[in-house]
Structures are given as C-alpha cells and as structure tokens.
Design a protein around this motif. Structure first.
Motif, PDB file in Angstrom:
ATOM      1  N   TYR A 173       0.840  -1.198   0.000  1.00 20.15           N
ATOM      2  CA  TYR A 173       0.000   0.000   0.000  1.00 20.15           C
ATOM      3  C   TYR A 173       0.879   1.254   0.000  1.00 20.15           C
ATOM      4  O   TYR A 173       0.652   2.186  -0.775  1.00 20.15           O
ATOM      5  CB  TYR A 173      -0.909  -0.024   1.227  1.00 20.15           C
ATOM      6  CG  TYR A 173      -1.845   1.151   1.348  1.00 20.15           C
ATOM      7  CD1 TYR A 173      -3.133   1.090   0.839  1.00 20.15           C
ATOM      8  CD2 TYR A 173      -1.451   2.319   2.001  1.00 20.15           C
ATOM      9  CE1 TYR A 173      -4.013   2.156   0.971  1.00 20.15           C
ATOM     10  CE2 TYR A 173      -2.313   3.394   2.132  1.00 20.15           C
ATOM     11  CZ  TYR A 173      -3.592   3.303   1.615  1.00 20.15           C
ATOM     12  OH  TYR A 173      -4.443   4.367   1.742  1.00 20.15           O
ATOM     13  N   ILE A 174       1.869   1.285   0.881  1.00 15.00           N
ATOM     14  CA  ILE A 174       2.772   2.439   0.956  1.00 15.00           C
ATOM     15  C   ILE A 174       3.538   2.581  -0.346  1.00 15.00           C
ATOM     16  O   ILE A 174       3.670   3.691  -0.891  1.00 15.00           O
ATOM     17  CB  ILE A 174       3.734   2.305   2.165  1.00 15.00           C
ATOM     18  CG1 ILE A 174       2.951   2.375   3.475  1.00 15.00           C
ATOM     19  CG2 ILE A 174       4.817   3.383   2.113  1.00 15.00           C
ATOM     20  CD1 ILE A 174       3.762   2.017   4.706  1.00 15.00           C
ATOM     21  N   ASP A 175       4.051   1.478  -0.869  1.00 14.03           N
ATOM     22  CA  ASP A 175       4.799   1.511  -2.133  1.00 14.03           C
ATOM     23  C   ASP A 175       3.940   2.078  -3.263  1.00 14.03           C
ATOM     24  O   ASP A 175       4.379   2.954  -4.017  1.00 14.03           O
ATOM     25  CB  ASP A 175       5.300   0.106  -2.484  1.00 14.03           C
ATOM     26  CG  ASP A 175       6.111   0.088  -3.762  1.00 14.03           C
ATOM     27  OD1 ASP A 175       7.203   0.701  -3.786  1.00 14.03           O
ATOM     28  OD2 ASP A 175       5.635  -0.524  -4.747  1.00 14.03           O
ATOM     29  N   GLU A 176       2.706   1.600  -3.366  1.00 13.40           N
ATOM     30  CA  GLU A 176       1.803   2.080  -4.421  1.00 13.40           C
ATOM     31  C   GLU A 176       1.483   3.564  -4.240  1.00 13.40           C
ATOM     32  O   GLU A 176       1.421   4.313  -5.214  1.00 13.40           O
ATOM     33  CB  GLU A 176       0.515   1.256  -4.446  1.00 13.40           C
ATOM     34  CG  GLU A 176       0.732  -0.154  -4.948  1.00 13.40           C
ATOM     35  CD  GLU A 176      -0.471  -1.064  -4.735  1.00 13.40           C
ATOM     36  OE1 GLU A 176      -1.561  -0.560  -4.361  1.00 13.40           O
ATOM     37  OE2 GLU A 176      -0.321  -2.281  -4.927  1.00 13.40           O
ATOM     38  N   GLU A 177       1.290   3.984  -3.003  1.00 13.47           N
ATOM     39  CA  GLU A 177       1.017   5.395  -2.728  1.00 13.47           C
ATOM     40  C   GLU A 177       2.202   6.268  -3.161  1.00 13.47           C
ATOM     41  O   GLU A 177       2.022   7.318  -3.781  1.00 13.47           O
ATOM     42  CB  GLU A 177       0.725   5.593  -1.244  1.00 13.47           C
ATOM     43  CG  GLU A 177       0.369   7.016  -0.876  1.00 13.47           C
ATOM     44  CD  GLU A 177       0.171   7.169   0.625  1.00 13.47           C
ATOM     45  OE1 GLU A 177       1.152   6.997   1.384  1.00 13.47           O
ATOM     46  OE2 GLU A 177      -0.959   7.479   1.030  1.00 13.47           O
ATOM     47  N   LEU A 178       3.419   5.842  -2.820  1.00 17.27           N
ATOM     48  CA  LEU A 178       4.610   6.602  -3.188  1.00 17.27           C
ATOM     49  C   LEU A 178       4.811   6.627  -4.702  1.00 17.27           C
ATOM     50  O   LEU A 178       5.123   7.666  -5.277  1.00 17.27           O
ATOM     51  CB  LEU A 178       5.845   6.026  -2.488  1.00 17.27           C
ATOM     52  CG  LEU A 178       5.865   6.195  -0.976  1.00 17.27           C
ATOM     53  CD1 LEU A 178       7.026   5.418  -0.371  1.00 17.27           C
ATOM     54  CD2 LEU A 178       5.928   7.657  -0.587  1.00 17.27           C
ATOM     55  N   ARG A 179       4.615   5.484  -5.343  1.00 24.07           N
ATOM     56  CA  ARG A 179       4.741   5.442  -6.809  1.00 24.07           C
ATOM     57  C   ARG A 179       3.702   6.345  -7.470  1.00 24.07           C
ATOM     58  O   ARG A 179       3.982   6.989  -8.475  1.00 24.07           O
ATOM     59  CB  ARG A 179       4.634   4.010  -7.315  1.00 24.07           C
ATOM     60  CG  ARG A 179       5.844   3.158  -6.980  1.00 24.07           C
ATOM     61  CD  ARG A 179       5.657   1.707  -7.415  1.00 24.07           C
ATOM     62  NE  ARG A 179       6.712   0.870  -6.925  1.00 24.07           N
ATOM     63  CZ  ARG A 179       7.888   0.689  -7.519  1.00 24.07           C
ATOM     64  NH1 ARG A 179       8.160   1.310  -8.640  1.00 24.07           N
ATOM     65  NH2 ARG A 179       8.792  -0.101  -6.978  1.00 24.07           N
ATOM     66  N   GLY A 180       2.510   6.400  -6.891  1.00 29.34           N
ATOM     67  CA  GLY A 180       1.454   7.271  -7.408  1.00 29.34           C
ATOM     68  C   GLY A 180       1.818   8.747  -7.315  1.00 29.34           C
ATOM     69  O   GLY A 180       1.305   9.571  -8.076  1.00 29.34           O
ATOM     70  N   SER A 181       2.698   9.085  -6.394  1.00 29.28           N
ATOM     71  CA  SER A 181       3.141  10.472  -6.257  1.00 29.28           C
ATOM     72  C   SER A 181       4.428  10.734  -7.047  1.00 29.28           C
ATOM     73  O   SER A 181       5.006  11.805  -6.951  1.00 29.28           O
ATOM     74  CB  SER A 181       3.347  10.833  -4.787  1.00 29.28           C
ATOM     75  OG  SER A 181       4.460  10.137  -4.256  1.00 29.28           O
ATOM     76  N   GLY A 182       4.860   9.726  -7.825  1.00 32.89           N
ATOM     77  CA  GLY A 182       6.035   9.908  -8.690  1.00 32.89           C
ATOM     78  C   GLY A 182       7.360   9.465  -8.098  1.00 32.89           C
ATOM     79  O   GLY A 182       8.403   9.657  -8.716  1.00 32.89           O
ATOM     80  N   LEU A 183       7.334   8.870  -6.910  1.00 31.46           N
ATOM     81  CA  LEU A 183       8.572   8.402  -6.279  1.00 31.46           C
ATOM     82  C   LEU A 183       8.762   6.919  -6.555  1.00 31.46           C
ATOM     83  O   LEU A 183       7.801   6.158  -6.530  1.00 31.46           O
ATOM     84  CB  LEU A 183       8.533   8.640  -4.773  1.00 31.46           C
ATOM     85  CG  LEU A 183       8.351  10.087  -4.312  1.00 31.46           C
ATOM     86  CD1 LEU A 183       8.257  10.142  -2.797  1.00 31.46           C
ATOM     87  CD2 LEU A 183       9.489  10.961  -4.799  1.00 31.46           C
ATOM     88  N   THR A 184      10.013   6.526  -6.812  1.00 33.24           N
ATOM     89  CA  THR A 184      10.330   5.112  -7.013  1.00 33.24           C
ATOM     90  C   THR A 184      11.615   4.790  -6.267  1.00 33.24           C
ATOM     91  O   THR A 184      12.473   5.654  -6.091  1.00 33.24           O
ATOM     92  CB  THR A 184      10.523   4.771  -8.502  1.00 33.24           C
ATOM     93  OG1 THR A 184      11.646   5.492  -9.008  1.00 33.24           O
ATOM     94  CG2 THR A 184       9.271   5.092  -9.313  1.00 33.24           C
ATOM     95  N   PRO A 185      11.776   3.538  -5.854  1.00 38.72           N
ATOM     96  CA  PRO A 185      12.999   3.181  -5.136  1.00 38.72           C
ATOM     97  C   PRO A 185      14.242   3.284  -6.018  1.00 38.72           C
ATOM     98  O   PRO A 185      15.340   3.515  -5.513  1.00 38.72           O
ATOM     99  CB  PRO A 185      12.774   1.744  -4.678  1.00 38.72           C
ATOM    100  CG  PRO A 185      11.477   1.310  -5.210  1.00 38.72           C
ATOM    101  CD  PRO A 185      10.828   2.451  -5.901  1.00 38.72           C
TER     102      PRO A 185
END
Length: 163
Positions: A91-103
């Motif tokens: 959930y956190i990963d998807e939320e961050l990716r949705g805001s344009g952030l990736t690992p």
C-alpha cells in the motif's frame, strides 16, 4: 521489552460495572489481540495506576486475581487482525509510486516517504493506519469495582502487556 499496544479508556460504567478500552497495536510483533482475563487485568491495573505499571510483566501479578476481579472480556470493533505486513508495505509503495517516487529513480525521497508513512502506521495516524493498524475495543465486565474510581475517561498509555 518492546511496547506492543496503545490503550485508551473509551468508556466506564458503574452500573453495570464495566470498562471499555480501545486497544491498538503499535508494533508489528504485537500479534493477535489477547483476550485473556490476565491480559485484561494487567490493562485494568495500568489504567488505575494512570500509566503503564511497568514494561516487566511480573510487576502485575494476574494469577488468580484476574478471575476475582473480571467477569468477562468482550471484543468488539475488531479491525485489521491479523496484521498483514506485506499488504501494508505494498500500500505504501503504491502510494509513493502514485506520487512519482520510485525506489530506483528517487531512492532518497522514496525511502524518506516510506519511513514517514511506516511511522504513521504505528503511531495510528493517516490513511495507512486507518487501512492496516490492528485495533479493537475490549469491554471488561467487572466483579470487583475497587479500581474503577481511579480510572480516568480518555486516559491513554502504551504497554508491553501480552497474553
């Protein structure tokens, strides 16, 4: 010993004698919600003391005393048990990716965002906590009301109580 639960007094009644506590896991190792009389008794004593009695379970002897003080423990409003660590991380990963952030593309910002949301989860704040933090209400039906006058509505504390 690690703190496992955040507990808040949400209701108290003289007739019939009862105490309602909202219990929220604050550590992923908290596990299943204990519903034993001994766990409830430890929370009752901590509530009466105005804070966690101690991180050491042995300071609140529950053997035999719990059965004399508490008639029953009723669980209600149980949410997010068992805790799903992998689902929370997704959930956190998807939320961050949705805001344009990736690992890979923005590792520092992604890590900072992940850490912030992970901490929010265990503080009981924000959408991640609402979606994944294990919470429940425990109503303790009391036989012995001697501790009830010392318990304050709204009191909140953290505890390492278990089982």
């Amino acid at each position: 010993m690690s703190t496992l639960w955040c507990v808040r007094v949400t209701g108290r009644s003289e007739r019939p004698p009862a105490l309602t506590l909202q219990v929220r896991a604050v550590h992923p190792d908290a596990g299943a919600l204990p519903t034993s009389l001994s766990f409830a008794y430890r929370l009752l004593v901590e509530a009466a003391d105005g804070m966690a009695a101690s991180q050491d379970q042995d300071t609140v002897p529950a053997d035999g005393r719990a059965e004399a003080v508490i008639e029953a423990v009723v669980v209600s409003d149980e949410r997010n048990f068992p805790y799903d660590d992998e689902a929370a991380k997704r959930y956190i990963d998807e939320e961050l990716r949705g805001s344009g952030l990736t690992p890979d593309g923005t590792p520092d910002a992604w890590q900072a965002g992940f850490t912030e949301r992970w901490q929010e989860l265990w503080r009981g704040e924000g959408p991640v906590a609402r979606a994944f933090a294990p919470t429940a209400s425990l109503t303790l039906h009391l036989k012995d009301t001697s501790l009830l006058p010392r318990i304050t509505q709204g009191a909140e504390w953290r505890t390492a109580a278990y089982g």
